[in-house]
Design an enzyme around this catalytic site. Structure first.
Site, PDB file in Angstrom:
ATOM      1  NE  ARG A 131       5.129  -8.594  11.151  1.00  0.00           N
ATOM      2  CZ  ARG A 131       4.562  -7.438  11.487  1.00  0.00           C
ATOM      3  NH1 ARG A 131       3.276  -7.375  11.765  1.00  0.00           N
ATOM      4  NH2 ARG A 131       5.281  -6.340  11.525  1.00  0.00           N
TER       5      ARG A 131
ATOM      6  CD  GLU B  71      -2.819   1.103   2.462  1.00  0.00           C
ATOM      7  OE1 GLU B  71      -3.626   2.046   2.612  1.00  0.00           O
ATOM      8  OE2 GLU B  71      -2.721   0.152   3.269  1.00  0.00           O
TER       9      GLU B  71
ATOM     10  CE  LYS C 258       2.921   0.338   4.834  1.00  0.00           C
ATOM     11  NZ  LYS C 258       2.740   0.495   3.365  1.00  0.00           N
TER      12      LYS C 258
END
Length: 557
Positions: A262, A33, A272
């Site tokens: 992850r 994103e 983020k």
């Protein structure tokens, strides 16, 4: 097919698929994103997706998941492309995609679900939607708008499209099962209203698809064969497959989603939201601050693309969540720079030495190799003069035999230079040593300390006459807590107690004269000190600024 660089459970799945369908063209995608800069966790996903495509002679798309115009902009789009190219992966025009380019197709697919009675316009508030959804211990309950007719849902969805509903007053939801044990299947939101300018589509749309709706369809449009994501999306796979089963793919294949763990690194943030908070509240000096775990931050700190790729290869791909020590990443850059970084002399916390047996204007250039084991890296000339600087930590008036540095009445060897002896000191009014008086053995230039038993050890130095002043920025962990991502707080005040006040320490000293024409980004091993690079943003010929990339040895405990 060439030898593969990766071996993991995902590759095993791909190998089985190729056995069943040898003509399959492997297609992966990395879908960030564009609401911030990429961090080291993204590097693992980038490496996995692009390396798999490279190994299997397939293709990897960079697809921008740009469905939230409030937080996305073209700066992030450009930064993401730059980071991926810097990491060493090719991006051609055909491999760069945008979910926003599929908005019309996504809208048509939403209409298709409504026509099938599988989606409805809900006018519950977001707070009520959450309440109606239930939790892990209790089932959800149906919205009062759930049984609207197909005709009415088509009408109200068109009104959403036309901007007739205010933001937050309506949304489109899938009609699945409010009693499902999987909360993701309890009538998830597919479209929401946002009156925000989109960097790519402008003001063409005021309704935007959610990630879960857009992601799987975009994969199908791009003929992605293996959609790789992290474990937190494991439950989302059920919705991923449900949507693809209930729409007309028009010749596209049904992609499959696979999850892997992850990347988590202790004392680093991978959220983020938190990273953006640090930037906007000016806790750090932008997204590329060397304390940030962003790819641009590591680049500014002196990390190389090859060292990050090596790290991603070393840690591998599994389904097991764990937290790595930062030392694992540091080892990769240290191993590389040990082989590639030219050596130089620098003193970060200087104290001056004067040689009483040399004339005031004495100066001499000493030849030094740029690398101790690589003569092909050449040599340089470093000035030695009647006065030099050494590090304050390298001198004591009195010390025991375990102290292998300069002591009054004892001898020490200067790195690549002479053997010296400390005779006396000068102190200021506060009793602090301001000057050390020594004698220099001018016959000892090529002598080894192994040949002279009374020499305690070796220390580094620079000329006080021809050295260059510099700032040295020493970076430490930005956070005090090993897992700062656990914090759910949303303000800088609420996480301030986790931030390390000593994450950046600056010292002012000198580097040898040969670095006078060095360029931003150049990396050196300052002997006995560490690996440093010249800051690419702030350093200039008038003021050299060096960022410490990594210490010479790991002291991680």
């Amino acid at each position: 097919m060439k030898k593969k660089s990766l071996t993991n459970f995902i590759c095993n799945i791909i190998n089985e698929d190729l056995n069943l369908n040898p003509h399959m063209v492997i297609r992966t995608r990395f879908s960030p994103e564009p609401n911030g800069y990429l961090h080291i966790g993204h590097a693992k996903s980038i490496f996995l997706n692009f390396e798999i495509a490279r190994d299997y002679q397939g293709k990897c798309n960079l697809r921008f998941d740009d469905t939230n115009p409030e937080k996305e902009n073209i700066e992030y789009v450009n930064a993401i492309q730059h980071d991926i190219k810097w990491l060493g992966f090719d991006l051609d025009e055909d491999s760069i995609c945008y979910t926003s380019n599929y908005f019309k197709k996504l809208y048509d697919y939403a209409l298709e679900l409504i026509h099938q009675g599988l989606a409805y316009v809900d006018e519950l508030s977001l707070e009520d939607i959450r309440k109606y959804r239930g939790n892990f211990f209790s089932p959800g309950k149906n919205s009062p708008y759930r049984e609207r007719s197909i005709k009415k849902n088509l009408y109200y969805f068109s009104k959403m499209r036309e901007g007739k509903f205010s933001e937050g007053s309506a949304c489109l939801r899938a009609k699945i099962d409010m009693t499902s044990p999987f909360i993701i299947l309890r009538d998830p939101v597919l479209y929401r209203i946002k009156f925000s300018h989109h960097y790519n589509t402008g003001n063409e749309w005021c309704i935007y698809p959610t990630y879960d709706f857009a992601h799987c369809i975009s994969d199908a449009i791009e003929n992605i064969t293996h959609s790789l994501c992290t474990l937190e999306f494991a439950d989302n796979r059920r919705l991923y497959d449900w949507i693809l089963r209930h729409i007309s793919l028009h010749g596209s294949s049904h992609p499959k989603q696979y999850e892997f763990s992850r990347l988590n690194i202790k004392y680093c943030v991978m959220s983020k939201r938190t990273l953006n908070l640090l930037v906007t509240e000016k806790v750090v000096d932008g997204w590329d601050d060397p304390r940030m775990p962003t790819i641009s931050g590591f680049r500014r700190r002196g990390y190389t693309a090859s060292s990050i790729r090596k790290f991603c290869h070393r840690i591998g791909v599994t389904k097991q969540e764990n937290y790595l020590e930062i030392a694992a990443l540091e080892a990769c850059i240290r191993d590389e720079l040990n082989e590639t970084a030219p050596r130089a002399l620098a003193v970060l916390n200087p104290i001056q030495i004067v040689f009483e047996n040399l004339p005031l204007h004495y100066e001499e250039y000493i030849t030094m190799f740029n690398h101790p084991t690589k003569p092909d890296m050449g040599h340089r000339l470093v000035m030695f003069s009647q006065s030099i600087y050494i590090d304050r930590s390298d001198f004591l008036e009195k010390a025991n035999k375990n102290y292998k540095r300069l002591v009054l009445g004892e001898k020490i060897k200067l790195r690549h230079a002479y053997i010296i002896q400390a005779n006396s000191v000068k102190k200021d009014k506060n009793g602090n040593i301001s000057l050390i008086y020594c004698t220099c053995d001018m016959n000892s230039l090529n002598k080894s300390i192994r040949d002279i038993k009374e020499v305690r050890g070796i220390i580094h130095w620079v000329s006080a006459k021809k050295s260059i002043s510099a700032e040295f920025r020493l970076y430490n962990n930005l956070f005090l807590h090993p897992n700062p991502d656990n914090s759910k707080e949303s303000s800088i005040e609420s996480i301030s107690h986790l931030i390390n006040p000593n994450s950046l320490l600056s010292q002012y000293g000198y580097v040898e004269n040969s670095l006078i024409s060095t360029k931003p980004g150049a990396i050196y091993q300052f002997e006995r000190v560490g690996y440093f690079c010249i800051d690419i943003n702030c350093s200039s010929s008038e003021q050299l600024i060096f960022n410490r990339t990594v210490k010479l040895r790991s002291n991680w405990k």
